[in-house]
Design a protein around this motif. Structure first.
Motif, PDB file in Angstrom:
ATOM      1  N   ALA A  48       3.580  -8.188  -1.999  1.00 23.45           N
ATOM      2  CA  ALA A  48       2.376  -8.251  -2.583  1.00 23.45           C
ATOM      3  C   ALA A  48       1.262  -9.107  -1.777  1.00 23.45           C
ATOM      4  CB  ALA A  48       2.469  -8.703  -3.990  1.00 23.45           C
ATOM      5  N   LEU A  49       0.196  -8.586  -1.384  1.00 19.09           N
ATOM      6  CA  LEU A  49      -0.548  -9.160  -0.521  1.00 19.09           C
ATOM      7  C   LEU A  49      -1.729 -10.091  -1.096  1.00 19.09           C
ATOM      8  CD1 LEU A  49      -0.957  -6.294   2.336  1.00 19.09           C
ATOM      9  CD2 LEU A  49       0.393  -8.723   2.246  1.00 19.09           C
ATOM     10  N   ARG A  50      -1.852  -9.763  -2.545  1.00 15.76           N
ATOM     11  CA  ARG A  50      -2.724 -10.453  -3.276  1.00 15.76           C
ATOM     12  C   ARG A  50      -2.287 -10.386  -4.586  1.00 15.76           C
ATOM     13  NH1 ARG A  50      -5.287  -6.178  -1.133  1.00 15.76           N
ATOM     14  NH2 ARG A  50      -5.943  -7.525   0.505  1.00 15.76           N
ATOM     15  N   ARG A  51      -2.573 -11.440  -5.606  1.00 18.92           N
ATOM     16  CA  ARG A  51      -2.332 -11.231  -6.948  1.00 18.92           C
ATOM     17  C   ARG A  51      -2.964 -10.028  -7.577  1.00 18.92           C
ATOM     18  NH1 ARG A  51       0.118 -13.251 -11.415  1.00 18.92           N
ATOM     19  NH2 ARG A  51       0.604 -15.093 -10.547  1.00 18.92           N
ATOM     20  N   THR A  52      -1.980  -9.191  -8.172  1.00 22.36           N
ATOM     21  CA  THR A  52      -2.354  -7.898  -8.790  1.00 22.36           C
ATOM     22  C   THR A  52      -1.726  -7.962 -10.239  1.00 22.36           C
ATOM     23  OG1 THR A  52      -2.671  -6.916  -6.738  1.00 22.36           O
ATOM     24  CG2 THR A  52      -2.639  -5.513  -8.662  1.00 22.36           C
ATOM     25  N   GLY A  53      -2.371  -8.140 -11.187  1.00 18.59           N
ATOM     26  CA  GLY A  53      -1.856  -8.175 -12.640  1.00 18.59           C
ATOM     27  C   GLY A  53      -0.927  -9.147 -12.790  1.00 18.59           C
ATOM     28  N   GLU A  54       0.198  -8.704 -13.099  1.00 21.60           N
ATOM     29  CA  GLU A  54       1.202  -9.592 -13.462  1.00 21.60           C
ATOM     30  C   GLU A  54       2.120 -10.177 -12.148  1.00 21.60           C
ATOM     31  OE1 GLU A  54       3.888  -7.715 -16.297  1.00 21.60           O
ATOM     32  OE2 GLU A  54       2.103  -7.600 -17.609  1.00 21.60           O
ATOM     33  N   ILE A  55       1.863  -9.341 -11.131  1.00 18.23           N
ATOM     34  CA  ILE A  55       2.592  -9.810  -9.853  1.00 18.23           C
ATOM     35  C   ILE A  55       1.730 -10.631  -8.932  1.00 18.23           C
ATOM     36  CG2 ILE A  55       3.530  -8.113  -7.698  1.00 18.23           C
ATOM     37  CD1 ILE A  55       3.619  -5.937  -9.489  1.00 18.23           C
ATOM     38  N   GLY A  56       2.425 -11.539  -8.328  1.00 13.04           N
ATOM     39  CA  GLY A  56       1.712 -12.730  -7.777  1.00 13.04           C
ATOM     40  C   GLY A  56       1.995 -12.366  -6.417  1.00 13.04           C
ATOM     41  N   SER A  57       1.024 -12.890  -5.528  1.00 13.45           N
ATOM     42  CA  SER A  57       1.337 -12.770  -4.043  1.00 13.45           C
ATOM     43  C   SER A  57       3.021 -13.244  -3.744  1.00 13.45           C
ATOM     44  CB  SER A  57       0.559 -13.665  -3.162  1.00 13.45           C
ATOM     45  OG  SER A  57       0.368 -13.527  -2.026  1.00 13.45           O
ATOM     46  N   GLY A  58       3.532 -12.476  -2.868  1.00  9.75           N
ATOM     47  CA  GLY A  58       4.736 -12.917  -2.425  1.00  9.75           C
ATOM     48  C   GLY A  58       5.765 -11.502  -1.824  1.00  9.75           C
ATOM     49  N   THR A  59       6.967 -11.815  -1.651  1.00 12.71           N
ATOM     50  CA  THR A  59       7.761 -10.898  -1.521  1.00 12.71           C
ATOM     51  C   THR A  59       8.783 -10.583  -2.543  1.00 12.71           C
ATOM     52  OG1 THR A  59       9.340 -12.101  -0.100  1.00 12.71           O
ATOM     53  CG2 THR A  59       7.560 -10.852   1.222  1.00 12.71           C
ATOM     54  N   TYR A  60       9.085  -9.218  -2.859  1.00 12.33           N
ATOM     55  CA  TYR A  60       9.918  -9.077  -3.886  1.00 12.33           C
ATOM     56  C   TYR A  60      10.792  -8.006  -3.272  1.00 12.33           C
ATOM     57  CZ  TYR A  60       6.174 -10.770  -6.608  1.00 12.33           C
ATOM     58  OH  TYR A  60       5.387 -11.744  -7.241  1.00 12.33           O
ATOM     59  N   LEU A  61      12.318  -7.959  -4.131  1.00 13.18           N
ATOM     60  CA  LEU A  61      13.335  -6.758  -3.859  1.00 13.18           C
ATOM     61  C   LEU A  61      13.256  -5.957  -5.277  1.00 13.18           C
ATOM     62  CD1 LEU A  61      15.342  -5.322  -2.150  1.00 13.18           C
ATOM     63  CD2 LEU A  61      17.006  -7.196  -3.209  1.00 13.18           C
ATOM     64  N   PHE A  62      13.067  -4.538  -5.025  1.00 17.25           N
ATOM     65  CA  PHE A  62      13.131  -3.693  -6.052  1.00 17.25           C
ATOM     66  C   PHE A  62      14.770  -3.436  -6.451  1.00 17.25           C
ATOM     67  CE2 PHE A  62      13.028   0.839  -7.733  1.00 17.25           C
ATOM     68  CZ  PHE A  62      12.768   0.464  -9.072  1.00 17.25           C
ATOM     69  N   ASP A  63      15.007  -3.502  -7.803  1.00 17.84           N
ATOM     70  CA  ASP A  63      16.638  -3.027  -8.158  1.00 17.84           C
ATOM     71  C   ASP A  63      16.459  -1.953  -9.089  1.00 17.84           C
ATOM     72  OD1 ASP A  63      18.700  -2.679  -9.620  1.00 17.84           O
ATOM     73  OD2 ASP A  63      19.023  -4.750 -10.069  1.00 17.84           O
ATOM     74  N   PRO A  64      16.412  -0.640  -8.478  1.00 10.60           N
ATOM     75  CA  PRO A  64      16.290   0.560  -9.207  1.00 10.60           C
ATOM     76  C   PRO A  64      17.278   0.614 -10.434  1.00 10.60           C
ATOM     77  CG  PRO A  64      17.751   0.956  -7.103  1.00 10.60           C
ATOM     78  CD  PRO A  64      17.313  -0.486  -7.109  1.00 10.60           C
ATOM     79  N   HIS A  65      18.428  -0.085 -10.262  1.00  8.49           N
ATOM     80  CA  HIS A  65      19.341   0.205 -11.542  1.00  8.49           C
ATOM     81  C   HIS A  65      18.749  -0.536 -12.869  1.00  8.49           C
ATOM     82  CE1 HIS A  65      22.396   1.966  -9.128  1.00  8.49           C
ATOM     83  NE2 HIS A  65      22.045   1.292  -8.232  1.00  8.49           N
ATOM     84  N   ARG A  66      18.085  -1.618 -12.873  1.00 13.45           N
ATOM     85  CA  ARG A  66      17.408  -2.615 -13.748  1.00 13.45           C
ATOM     86  C   ARG A  66      16.019  -2.261 -13.885  1.00 13.45           C
ATOM     87  NH1 ARG A  66      19.046  -8.358 -13.506  1.00 13.45           N
ATOM     88  NH2 ARG A  66      17.469  -8.018 -11.655  1.00 13.45           N
ATOM     89  N   HIS A  67      15.431  -1.537 -13.025  1.00  7.94           N
ATOM     90  CA  HIS A  67      14.151  -1.335 -12.943  1.00  7.94           C
ATOM     91  C   HIS A  67      13.308  -2.754 -12.896  1.00  7.94           C
ATOM     92  CE1 HIS A  67      10.727   1.410 -12.575  1.00  7.94           C
ATOM     93  NE2 HIS A  67      10.236   0.654 -13.711  1.00  7.94           N
ATOM     94  N   THR A  72      11.464 -12.559  -3.668  1.00  8.96           N
ATOM     95  CA  THR A  72      12.464 -13.084  -2.714  1.00  8.96           C
ATOM     96  C   THR A  72      11.605 -14.215  -2.062  1.00  8.96           C
ATOM     97  OG1 THR A  72      11.647 -11.510  -1.078  1.00  8.96           O
ATOM     98  CG2 THR A  72      13.814 -11.248  -2.416  1.00  8.96           C
ATOM     99  N   GLY A  73      10.289 -14.270  -2.057  1.00  7.45           N
ATOM    100  CA  GLY A  73       9.354 -15.392  -1.105  1.00  7.45           C
ATOM    101  C   GLY A  73       7.985 -15.461  -1.834  1.00  7.45           C
ATOM    102  N   THR A  74       7.440 -16.387  -1.622  1.00  5.29           N
ATOM    103  CA  THR A  74       6.207 -16.523  -2.129  1.00  5.29           C
ATOM    104  C   THR A  74       5.095 -16.515  -1.153  1.00  5.29           C
ATOM    105  OG1 THR A  74       6.246 -18.933  -1.804  1.00  5.29           O
ATOM    106  CG2 THR A  74       7.043 -18.551  -3.722  1.00  5.29           C
ATOM    107  N   GLY A  75       3.765 -16.216  -1.666  1.00  8.13           N
ATOM    108  CA  GLY A  75       2.583 -16.024  -0.696  1.00  8.13           C
ATOM    109  C   GLY A  75       1.914 -17.164  -0.566  1.00  8.13           C
ATOM    110  N   PRO A  76       0.867 -16.957   0.071  1.00 11.39           N
ATOM    111  CA  PRO A  76       0.341 -15.808   0.365  1.00 11.39           C
ATOM    112  C   PRO A  76       0.924 -15.068   1.600  1.00 11.39           C
ATOM    113  CG  PRO A  76      -1.157 -17.741   1.333  1.00 11.39           C
ATOM    114  CD  PRO A  76      -0.003 -18.025   0.521  1.00 11.39           C
ATOM    115  N   CYS A  77       0.932 -13.827   1.703  1.00 14.17           N
ATOM    116  CA  CYS A  77       1.484 -12.975   2.628  1.00 14.17           C
ATOM    117  C   CYS A  77       0.578 -12.466   3.590  1.00 14.17           C
ATOM    118  CB  CYS A  77       2.418 -12.050   2.128  1.00 14.17           C
ATOM    119  SG  CYS A  77       3.729 -12.702   1.108  1.00 14.17           S
TER     120      CYS A  77
END
Length: 180
Positions: A48-67, A72-77
């Motif tokens: 996430a390169l900039r804050r968008t809604g509830e998602i802040g700048s940073g890195t994330y891992l998507f868990d498809p089972h729990r959705h 995994t890391g903080t921004g700015p990215c």
């Protein structure tokens, strides 16, 4: 792009699909992205390169089972991602970049090292899903193969058995259909 569109996009790319019962009575869930051997060979990492809604700048891992997205890391990215891309302008134009990561640790238990080749096919199926769903949601998107593997791995804190295969820039479209 709103969080609901991002949620739909990620789930449609790799999430669970239709549930069936096997002949022996055990349940089985088909995934939205068929893979060689039915293995969960591709992880989606969101930058996430900039804050968008509830998602802040940073890195994330998507868990498809729990959705869910797990930070995994903080921004700015933006600066970090620019140093990873052959065409750094993608880091300034898109609010999100999804990195498709091949998981050798999950595939080597069933197949030989040659299976590395099928990870690219599995990533192609995910990229197809991303393109189709992004288009249906009227989102701008572009696959990116020009990146430096070591820098992407470092930014995402990947282990040696996780291989970045493809990046995918995502953005919204304005009323006139132009990327915004």
């Amino acid at each position: 792009m709103d969080p609901r569109q991002l949620s739909t996009l990620l789930r449609s790319a790799t999430g669970p699909g239709r549930r069936v019962e096997r002949p022996d009575g055990t349940p089985h869930t088909f995934r939205m992205n068929p893979t060689a051997g039915g293995l969960e060979s591709i992880d989606l990492h969101l930058v996430a390169l900039r804050r968008t809604g509830e998602i802040g700048s940073g890195t994330y891992l998507f868990d498809p089972h729990r959705h869910v997205l797990s930070r995994t890391g903080t921004g700015p990215c933006i600066d970090a991602l620019e140093s990873c891309l052959v065409q750094p302008q993608f880091a300034r134009r898109a609010p999100f970049v999804v990195i498709l990561v091949g998981r050798l640790d999950r595939t080597l238990i069933k197949y030989s090292a040659r299976h590395y080749r099928t990870l690219h096919i599995d990533a192609g199926v995910v990229a197809q899903n991303l393109y189709l769903v992004a288009t249906a949601l009227r989102l701008a998107c572009c696959a990116i193969s020009g990146f430096y593997d070591a820098e992407i791995s470092n930014m995402l804190r990947l282990d040696q058995l996780s291989v970045p295969l493809l990046a995918f820039a995502l953005g919204g479209l304005d009323e006139g259909g132009k990327q915004g």
